[in-house]
Design a protein around this motif. Structure first.
Motif, PDB file in Angstrom:
ATOM      1  N   ARG A 109       7.799   3.765  51.686  1.00 41.28           N
ATOM      2  CA  ARG A 109       7.853   5.225  51.787  1.00 41.28           C
ATOM      3  C   ARG A 109       7.221   5.665  53.094  1.00 41.28           C
ATOM      4  N   GLU A 110       7.699   6.787  53.621  1.00 39.01           N
ATOM      5  CA  GLU A 110       7.113   7.380  54.814  1.00 39.01           C
ATOM      6  C   GLU A 110       6.417   8.685  54.435  1.00 39.01           C
ATOM      7  N   SER A 111       5.774   9.300  55.388  1.00 39.34           N
ATOM      8  CA  SER A 111       4.964  10.492  55.098  1.00 39.34           C
ATOM      9  C   SER A 111       5.789  11.640  54.543  1.00 39.34           C
ATOM     10  N   ASP A 112       7.089  11.677  54.867  1.00 40.45           N
ATOM     11  CA  ASP A 112       7.913  12.779  54.355  1.00 40.45           C
ATOM     12  C   ASP A 112       8.061  12.730  52.839  1.00 40.45           C
ATOM     13  N   PHE A 122       5.660  12.480  50.764  1.00 38.75           N
ATOM     14  CA  PHE A 122       4.606  13.363  50.275  1.00 38.75           C
ATOM     15  C   PHE A 122       4.780  14.786  50.807  1.00 38.75           C
ATOM     16  N   ASP A 123       5.320  14.923  52.023  1.00 36.92           N
ATOM     17  CA  ASP A 123       5.522  16.262  52.589  1.00 36.92           C
ATOM     18  C   ASP A 123       6.504  17.076  51.758  1.00 36.92           C
ATOM     19  N   LYS A 124       7.540  16.412  51.223  1.00 35.52           N
ATOM     20  CA  LYS A 124       8.564  17.109  50.445  1.00 35.52           C
ATOM     21  C   LYS A 124       8.081  17.485  49.053  1.00 35.52           C
ATOM     22  N   ALA A 125       7.112  16.758  48.537  1.00 36.37           N
ATOM     23  CA  ALA A 125       6.553  17.030  47.208  1.00 36.37           C
ATOM     24  C   ALA A 125       5.062  16.709  47.261  1.00 36.37           C
ATOM     25  N   LEU A 126       4.268  17.676  47.666  1.00 39.29           N
ATOM     26  CA  LEU A 126       2.841  17.444  47.899  1.00 39.29           C
ATOM     27  C   LEU A 126       2.114  16.956  46.654  1.00 39.29           C
ATOM     28  N   LEU A 158      -3.173   1.199  51.454  1.00 39.19           N
ATOM     29  CA  LEU A 158      -2.977   0.305  52.596  1.00 39.19           C
ATOM     30  C   LEU A 158      -2.319   1.005  53.776  1.00 39.19           C
ATOM     31  N   LYS A 159      -1.506   2.000  53.500  1.00 44.15           N
ATOM     32  CA  LYS A 159      -0.739   2.678  54.553  1.00 44.15           C
ATOM     33  C   LYS A 159      -1.108   4.146  54.679  1.00 44.15           C
ATOM     34  N   PHE A 160      -1.164   4.838  53.559  1.00 47.85           N
ATOM     35  CA  PHE A 160      -1.412   6.286  53.571  1.00 47.85           C
ATOM     36  C   PHE A 160      -2.890   6.540  53.242  1.00 47.85           C
TER      37      PHE A 160
END
Length: 309
Positions: A178-181, A183-187, A229-231
């Motif tokens: 998954r990329e940051s978007d 979470f951006d699309k559904a906080l 690990l990533k976010f």
């Protein structure tokens, strides 16, 4: 002919939808394939989306307020002599944090409930729902979509029929990206209080559900770790790994992540004392089976593949 039609209507279940997003579209399509459901009302906090969903799937009315929709269903049933429908139910596809209140509101008004997973965001609230539904003699079901994949059902049937011999353990791996978007699309996905958890609950629990059914036991102990690990700026985990002990002496080793460099297929492996089975999917479902003193077989599903969460 008239009496037959009247009987068929009384045998139907009045079904409402709360939430008109991506997964609700799948369920509306599935419900229309069955003659036992009558799609009455749909609801979404976005009134325009609810109206579009109503027209697309043939619902009779659309709402932007959940309580108003539930109460309208009660009025419709009460206004018909003898009651039109045998039962009434609501399907819930909303952010996790709303599940508890929405389920309890539906139960208090006499609705059976079918909700997307998880049932709620805390174990305490889950027990309250179970207790309330039992007291009111209503049903609450939780939707895990891998159950509709033909190869997953075959995997479960292999063990229940003893084809693999005595089940020993399962290995579940969900290496997703998954990329940051995301979470951006559904906080709410990033918040522990709103989602209840990260990759283990939101993604890997689908595979875990199949593994538990295949081993035919109930979890009694779990040991594991979670990490980000990533976010680094989210509250939920993007990596989880652990071992689950079931009450029949079998084990599940599960690892789930949304931090991988690229998306890879889910793997559910079941090991028995006479055989082995591997499911991979869900986008291109396959089942590989190897039984002692028997030929290896590969099967590819022709059924519907589900888009990952």
């Amino acid at each position: 002919m008239a009496s037959g039609r009247q009987k068929s209507l009384k045998d139907r279940i009045s079904l409402m939808f709360a939430g008109c997003g991506h997964h609700a579209g799948y369920m509306a399509w599935a419900a229309k394939l069955s003659r036992i459901y009558n799609l009455t009302s749909c609801m979404d906090s976005n009134a325009e989306r609810a109206e579009l969903f109503k027209k697309k799937h043939g619902f009779k009315s659309a709402y932007s307020n959940y309580i108003e929709m539930l109460d309208s269903g009660n009025r419709e049933t009460e206004n018909l002599s003898g009651g039109r429908f045998k039962q009434k139910a609501v399907y819930i596809a909303s952010p996790h944090t709303f599940h508890y209140r929405m389920i309890m509101d539906a139960l208090s008004r006499g609705y059976n409930v079918f909700t997307e997973k998880p049932i709620t965001t805390s174990i305490e609230d889950a027990f309250k729902i179970v207790s309330e539904s039992a007291k009111l003699k209503l049903k609450v079901g939780v939707n895990y979509q891998y159950n509709y994949i033909r190869e997953c059902r075959k995997l479960i049937n292999l063990t229940s029929r003893g084809r693999l011999g005595k089940p020993l353990y399962a290995i579940v791996h969900v290496p997703w990206s998954r990329e940051s978007d995301y979470f951006d699309k559904a906080l709410w996905h990033s918040r522990k209080d709103a989602s209840g958890g990260g990759t283990l609950l939101t993604q890997a629990s689908h595979s875990l559900d199949i593994a538990i059914q295949a081993l035919a036991g109930n979890p009694v102990q779990a040991l594991g770790i979670t990490d980000r690990l990533k976010f680094k700026d989210i509250e939920v985990e993007d990596f989880a790994s652990g071992i689950i002990t079931l009450n029949n002496g079998t084990y599940i080793n599960i690892t789930g992540s949304m931090a991988c460099a690229f998306e890879q297929p889910v793997r559910i492996e079941i090991f028995g004392n006479r055989g082995y089975a591997l499911f991979s999917g869900p986008s291109r479902p396959r089942l590989k089976v190897k039984i002692k003193n028997n030929r290896q077989s590969k099967r590819k599903s022709g059924g519907t593949a589900f888009t990952p969460t």
